[in-house]
Motif scaffolding. Structure first.
Motif, short mmCIF file in Angstrom:
data_model
loop_
_atom_site.label_atom_id
_atom_site.label_comp_id
_atom_site.label_asym_id
_atom_site.label_seq_id
_atom_site.Cartn_x
_atom_site.Cartn_y
_atom_site.Cartn_z
N MET A 1 0.83 -1.19 0.00
CA MET A 1 0.00 0.00 0.00
C MET A 1 0.87 1.25 0.00
SD MET A 1 -3.07 -0.65 2.58
CE MET A 1 -2.91 -2.18 3.45
N GLN A 2 0.42 2.25 -0.68
CA GLN A 2 1.17 3.48 -0.77
C GLN A 2 0.49 4.54 0.10
OE1 GLN A 2 1.58 4.94 -4.73
NE2 GLN A 2 2.52 6.83 -4.09
N ARG A 3 1.25 5.09 1.02
CA ARG A 3 0.71 6.09 1.92
C ARG A 3 0.63 7.43 1.21
NH1 ARG A 3 1.38 9.92 5.63
NH2 ARG A 3 0.53 9.65 7.68
N GLN A 4 -0.48 8.14 1.41
CA GLN A 4 -0.65 9.45 0.82
C GLN A 4 -0.21 10.50 1.82
OE1 GLN A 4 -4.73 9.66 -0.34
NE2 GLN A 4 -4.50 8.15 -1.94
N GLU A 5 0.06 11.68 1.31
CA GLU A 5 0.51 12.77 2.16
C GLU A 5 -0.58 13.23 3.11
OE1 GLU A 5 3.58 14.13 2.35
OE2 GLU A 5 4.15 12.52 0.99
N TYR A 35 -7.91 1.85 -0.26
CA TYR A 35 -8.45 0.53 0.05
C TYR A 35 -9.36 0.14 -1.10
CZ TYR A 35 -10.69 -3.30 2.50
OH TYR A 35 -11.16 -4.54 2.86
N LYS A 36 -8.98 -0.92 -1.80
CA LYS A 36 -9.73 -1.40 -2.97
C LYS A 36 -9.98 -0.26 -3.97
CE LYS A 36 -11.74 -5.35 -0.70
NZ LYS A 36 -12.94 -6.16 -0.46
N VAL A 42 -6.58 3.62 6.74
CA VAL A 42 -6.38 2.19 6.93
C VAL A 42 -5.45 1.98 8.11
CG1 VAL A 42 -5.52 0.10 5.80
CG2 VAL A 42 -6.66 1.85 4.45
N CYS A 43 -5.70 0.94 8.89
CA CYS A 43 -4.84 0.62 10.03
C CYS A 43 -3.45 0.22 9.54
CB CYS A 43 -5.46 -0.51 10.84
SG CYS A 43 -4.41 -1.01 12.23
N THR A 48 -7.11 -2.98 8.19
CA THR A 48 -8.55 -2.79 8.12
C THR A 48 -8.86 -1.31 7.88
OG1 THR A 48 -8.87 -4.61 9.67
CG2 THR A 48 -10.73 -3.09 9.38
N PRO A 49 -9.76 -1.00 6.94
CA PRO A 49 -10.10 0.41 6.73
C PRO A 49 -11.00 0.94 7.86
CG PRO A 49 -11.45 -0.98 5.33
CD PRO A 49 -10.47 -1.88 6.02
N GLY A 50 -10.68 2.14 8.33
CA GLY A 50 -11.53 2.82 9.30
C GLY A 50 -12.63 3.57 8.60
#
Length: 54
Positions: A1-5, A35-36, A42-43, A48-50
Motif C-alpha cells: 500500500m502506498q501512503r498518501q501525504e 483501500y480497494k 487504513v490501520c 482494516t479500513p476505518g
C-alpha cells in the motif's frame, strides 16, 4: 500500500480520522491510504479500513 501525504484534499473525514487508534486491533493507528481503489484511512497494523470514500 502506498501512503498518501497528510493534510491532502481528500475529505475532511479522512483527515480527521488520520492518527486515531484502530478499533479492530491493539496498537494500530489509522493512516491515509487507499483501500480497494478508494481513498481511505487504513490501520497501519492490521490493514482494516476505518473509513473509505467511493
Amino acid at each position: 500500500m502506498q501512503r498518501q501525504e497528510s493534510g491532502s484534499d481528500l475529505h475532511p473525514v479522512i483527515d480527521a480520522l488520520e492518527g486515531t487508534d484502530c478499533s479492530f486491533c491493539d496498537g494500530g493507528e489509522l493512516v491515509q491510504d487507499s483501500y480497494k481503489g478508494n481513498d481511505a484511512v487504513v490501520c497501519d497494523v492490521c490493514g482494516t479500513p476505518g473509513a473509505q470514500l467511493w
